[in-house]
Motif scaffolding. Structure first.
Motif, PDB file in Angstrom:
ATOM      1  N   ARG A   1     -24.798  -6.087  15.098  1.00 17.17           N
ATOM      2  CA  ARG A   1     -25.251  -4.925  14.328  1.00 17.17           C
ATOM      3  C   ARG A   1     -24.384  -3.714  14.603  1.00 17.17           C
ATOM      4  NH1 ARG A   1     -29.956  -0.816  14.749  1.00 17.17           N
ATOM      5  NH2 ARG A   1     -29.633  -1.003  16.974  1.00 17.17           N
ATOM      6  N   ILE A   2     -24.188  -2.920  13.543  1.00 10.97           N
ATOM      7  CA  ILE A   2     -23.548  -1.612  13.682  1.00 10.97           C
ATOM      8  C   ILE A   2     -24.321  -0.621  12.812  1.00 10.97           C
ATOM      9  CG2 ILE A   2     -21.825  -2.097  11.893  1.00 10.97           C
ATOM     10  CD1 ILE A   2     -19.905  -0.287  13.655  1.00 10.97           C
ATOM     11  N   VAL A   3     -24.512   0.586  13.354  1.00  6.79           N
ATOM     12  CA  VAL A   3     -25.230   1.641  12.638  1.00  6.79           C
ATOM     13  C   VAL A   3     -24.365   2.897  12.666  1.00  6.79           C
ATOM     14  CG1 VAL A   3     -27.317   3.076  12.562  1.00  6.79           C
ATOM     15  CG2 VAL A   3     -27.463   0.693  13.349  1.00  6.79           C
ATOM     16  N   LEU A   4     -24.209   3.503  11.492  1.00  9.82           N
ATOM     17  CA  LEU A   4     -23.454   4.745  11.377  1.00  9.82           C
ATOM     18  C   LEU A   4     -24.289   5.792  10.665  1.00  9.82           C
ATOM     19  CD1 LEU A   4     -21.213   2.262  10.415  1.00  9.82           C
ATOM     20  CD2 LEU A   4     -19.783   4.145  11.152  1.00  9.82           C
ATOM     21  N   ARG A   5     -24.019   7.048  11.006  1.00  4.92           N
ATOM     22  CA  ARG A   5     -24.680   8.172  10.337  1.00  4.92           C
ATOM     23  C   ARG A   5     -23.590   9.069   9.786  1.00  4.92           C
ATOM     24  NH1 ARG A   5     -26.362  13.482  11.119  1.00  4.92           N
ATOM     25  NH2 ARG A   5     -28.509  13.934  10.471  1.00  4.92           N
ATOM     26  N   GLY A   6     -23.662   9.323   8.477  1.00  6.68           N
ATOM     27  CA  GLY A   6     -22.697  10.205   7.829  1.00  6.68           C
ATOM     28  C   GLY A   6     -23.397  11.453   7.325  1.00  6.68           C
ATOM     29  N   GLU A   7     -22.681  12.577   7.334  1.00  2.36           N
ATOM     30  CA  GLU A   7     -23.318  13.811   6.888  1.00  2.36           C
ATOM     31  C   GLU A   7     -22.297  14.787   6.332  1.00  2.36           C
ATOM     32  OE1 GLU A   7     -26.657  17.050   8.383  1.00  2.36           O
ATOM     33  OE2 GLU A   7     -25.780  15.675   9.851  1.00  2.36           O
ATOM     34  N   ASN A   8     -22.766  15.533   5.340  1.00  2.00           N
ATOM     35  CA  ASN A   8     -22.070  16.721   4.863  1.00  2.00           C
ATOM     36  C   ASN A   8     -23.139  17.711   4.420  1.00  2.00           C
ATOM     37  OD1 ASN A   8     -22.858  16.024   2.222  1.00  2.00           O
ATOM     38  ND2 ASN A   8     -20.841  15.278   1.642  1.00  2.00           N
ATOM     39  N   LYS A   9     -22.786  18.728   3.665  1.00  2.00           N
ATOM     40  CA  LYS A   9     -23.772  19.764   3.330  1.00  2.00           C
ATOM     41  C   LYS A   9     -24.811  19.313   2.313  1.00  2.00           C
ATOM     42  CE  LYS A   9     -20.883  21.878  -0.190  1.00  2.00           C
ATOM     43  NZ  LYS A   9     -20.231  23.063  -0.679  1.00  2.00           N
ATOM     44  N   THR A  10     -24.581  18.199   1.599  1.00  2.00           N
ATOM     45  CA  THR A  10     -25.531  17.781   0.564  1.00  2.00           C
ATOM     46  C   THR A  10     -26.250  16.467   0.844  1.00  2.00           C
ATOM     47  OG1 THR A  10     -23.806  16.666  -0.712  1.00  2.00           O
ATOM     48  CG2 THR A  10     -24.265  18.973  -1.260  1.00  2.00           C
TER      49      THR A  10
ATOM     50  N   ALA B   1     -26.306  10.186   5.297  1.00  2.00           N
ATOM     51  CA  ALA B   1     -26.255   8.756   5.000  1.00  2.00           C
ATOM     52  C   ALA B   1     -26.463   7.972   6.290  1.00  2.00           C
ATOM     53  CB  ALA B   1     -24.906   8.390   4.387  1.00  2.00           C
ATOM     54  N   HIS B   2     -27.298   6.933   6.209  1.00  2.00           N
ATOM     55  CA  HIS B   2     -27.518   6.029   7.336  1.00  2.00           C
ATOM     56  C   HIS B   2     -27.088   4.642   6.862  1.00  2.00           C
ATOM     57  CE1 HIS B   2     -29.844   8.919   9.712  1.00  2.00           C
ATOM     58  NE2 HIS B   2     -30.322   9.303   8.558  1.00  2.00           N
ATOM     59  N   ASP B   3     -26.057   4.096   7.481  1.00  2.00           N
ATOM     60  CA  ASP B   3     -25.534   2.775   7.115  1.00  2.00           C
ATOM     61  C   ASP B   3     -25.800   1.810   8.263  1.00  2.00           C
ATOM     62  OD1 ASP B   3     -24.442   4.483   5.198  1.00  2.00           O
ATOM     63  OD2 ASP B   3     -22.540   3.413   5.112  1.00  2.00           O
ATOM     64  N   THR B   4     -26.448   0.699   7.950  1.00  2.00           N
ATOM     65  CA  THR B   4     -26.722  -0.331   8.948  1.00  2.00           C
ATOM     66  C   THR B   4     -26.219  -1.659   8.424  1.00  2.00           C
ATOM     67  OG1 THR B   4     -28.713   0.832   9.675  1.00  2.00           O
ATOM     68  CG2 THR B   4     -28.522  -1.490  10.290  1.00  2.00           C
ATOM     69  N   MET B   5     -25.414  -2.332   9.225  1.00  3.27           N
ATOM     70  CA  MET B   5     -24.946  -3.670   8.889  1.00  3.27           C
ATOM     71  C   MET B   5     -25.399  -4.622   9.992  1.00  3.27           C
ATOM     72  SD  MET B   5     -21.130  -3.024   7.356  1.00  3.27           S
ATOM     73  CE  MET B   5     -20.691  -1.518   8.225  1.00  3.27           C
ATOM     74  N   THR B   6     -26.082  -5.688   9.592  1.00  8.05           N
ATOM     75  CA  THR B   6     -26.490  -6.719  10.541  1.00  8.05           C
ATOM     76  C   THR B   6     -25.807  -8.025  10.156  1.00  8.05           C
ATOM     77  OG1 THR B   6     -28.483  -7.142   9.244  1.00  8.05           O
ATOM     78  CG2 THR B   6     -28.713  -5.679  11.132  1.00  8.05           C
ATOM     79  N   PHE B   7     -25.470  -8.816  11.160  1.00  9.53           N
ATOM     80  CA  PHE B   7     -24.653 -10.015  10.994  1.00  9.53           C
ATOM     81  C   PHE B   7     -25.391 -11.219  11.564  1.00  9.53           C
ATOM     82  CE2 PHE B   7     -22.212  -6.207  11.474  1.00  9.53           C
ATOM     83  CZ  PHE B   7     -21.218  -6.292  10.521  1.00  9.53           C
TER      84      PHE B   7
END
Length: 145
Positions: free
Chosen positions: A74-83, A86-92
């Protein structure tokens, strides 16, 4: 908004995890990505990526941070800007034939005035999820060759 797709490939779990965990590879499988650069880190927890994406004709920059990194699982990423956040999760999950099943979940929390148009964006997010999963499958199948 939420995108939830599962992609199966004949590529091994190790190959698939290594490829997708390197978020700079989004340029190959995510149709919305224009560019992704690693800003800091080794790919594990705390690694930061600068991502430029295009959605509905507009280009936007997000900063992604790896929040969880479990090799081969598994990998989890959090992306952000002013608008948006984003939460991205990939499980294998290894498949019986030696391939891999990848579940990709992307959740988008719109901020500020963009919340108002959120319901109007649902069809575009559905198309993005469909296109991304098709492109991910095709890209991952090339790893198996």
């Amino acid at each position: 908004m939420r995108i939830d797709r599962t992609v199966e490939t004949s590529a091994s779990t190790a190959e698939v995890f290594d490829f997708l965990a390197d978020f700079t590879n989004t340029e190959h499988w995510d149709p919305g990505t224009v560019r992704t650069d690693r800003v800091s880190g080794d790919g594990g927890v705390g690694t930061t990526y600068a991502n430029t994406s295009r959605f509905l004709g507009r280009t936007t920059d997000l900063t992604y941070v790896v929040e969880a990194y479990e090799p081969g699982t598994r990998i989890v990423l959090r992306g952000e800007n002013k608008t948006v956040v984003a939460h991205d999760t990939m499980t294998f999950v290894p498949t019986a034939n030696g391939g891999t099943s990848v579940r990709y979940v992307a959740e988008f929390e719109l901020k500020g005035m963009t919340k108002i148009v959120a319901p109007l964006l649902a069809p575009a997010f559905t198309r993005l999820g469909d296109t991304a999963s098709e492109q991910m499958r095709a890209t991952l199948d090339q790893l198996a060759r």
